[in-house]
Design a protein around this motif. Sequence first.
Motif, PDB file in Angstrom:
ATOM      1  N   THR A  90       0.844  -1.203   0.000  1.00  0.00           N
ATOM      2  CA  THR A  90       0.000   0.000   0.000  1.00  0.00           C
ATOM      3  C   THR A  90       0.871   1.241   0.000  1.00  0.00           C
ATOM      4  O   THR A  90       1.819   1.346   0.778  1.00  0.00           O
ATOM      5  N   ASP A 103       0.246   5.250   0.434  1.00  0.00           N
ATOM      6  CA  ASP A 103      -0.699   6.316   0.767  1.00  0.00           C
ATOM      7  C   ASP A 103      -0.074   7.643   0.363  1.00  0.00           C
ATOM      8  O   ASP A 103       0.904   8.094   0.965  1.00  0.00           O
ATOM      9  N   HIS A 137      -1.240  10.600   0.648  1.00  0.00           N
ATOM     10  CA  HIS A 137      -1.592  11.754   1.473  1.00  0.00           C
ATOM     11  C   HIS A 137      -0.364  12.395   2.125  1.00  0.00           C
ATOM     12  O   HIS A 137      -0.372  13.580   2.418  1.00  0.00           O
ATOM     13  N   ARG A 166      -2.009  -1.431  -3.742  1.00  0.00           N
ATOM     14  CA  ARG A 166      -3.079  -0.455  -3.529  1.00  0.00           C
ATOM     15  C   ARG A 166      -2.441   0.915  -3.367  1.00  0.00           C
ATOM     16  O   ARG A 166      -1.537   1.099  -2.555  1.00  0.00           O
ATOM     17  N   VAL A 182      -3.419   4.732  -2.410  1.00  0.00           N
ATOM     18  CA  VAL A 182      -4.449   5.591  -1.830  1.00  0.00           C
ATOM     19  C   VAL A 182      -4.129   7.018  -2.234  1.00  0.00           C
ATOM     20  O   VAL A 182      -3.078   7.559  -1.877  1.00  0.00           O
ATOM     21  N   HIS A 183      -5.034   7.629  -2.998  1.00  0.00           N
ATOM     22  CA  HIS A 183      -4.811   8.997  -3.467  1.00  0.00           C
ATOM     23  C   HIS A 183      -5.888   9.939  -2.972  1.00  0.00           C
ATOM     24  O   HIS A 183      -5.759  11.152  -3.108  1.00  0.00           O
ATOM     25  N   GLY A 208     -11.691   1.681  -0.123  1.00  0.00           N
ATOM     26  CA  GLY A 208     -11.455   3.090  -0.412  1.00  0.00           C
ATOM     27  C   GLY A 208     -12.234   3.628  -1.596  1.00  0.00           C
ATOM     28  O   GLY A 208     -12.153   4.812  -1.911  1.00  0.00           O
ATOM     29  N   ALA A 238      -9.001   5.138  -3.965  1.00  0.00           N
ATOM     30  CA  ALA A 238      -7.837   4.252  -4.013  1.00  0.00           C
ATOM     31  C   ALA A 238      -7.867   3.470  -5.325  1.00  0.00           C
ATOM     32  O   ALA A 238      -8.933   3.206  -5.879  1.00  0.00           O
TER      33      ALA A 238
END
Length: 106
Positions: free
Chosen positions: A25, A27, A29, A56, A58-59, A91, A95
Amino acid sequence: MPRDPDDPREDGAPEDPVPLPLDGTLDLHAFAPCDVRSLVPEWLEASHAAGLRELRIVHGKGTGALRRSVEALLARHPLVASFRAAGEDGGGWGATLVTLAGARRS
């Protein structure tokens, strides 16, 4: 080197690289949008080298600009076999799920 006025660091000195855990993953952020263009391909390559194939990213949902940037990078990366929006439990459209080439099919 001239100081970039958009760089939040006072002295403009380059930051030391921060190692990312390779757990499948990423992320985004925690990163500046301008870093995504180099970060995502490097992370994909490191994940592939570590034997990870299902990833994965995550945006976030936001305006969708970061999602579109990520999708454009994925669409032209040679290690990416496919990608799609995550399900609601993962998500949703905040995501993106990525399958790297070389994944075993069940």
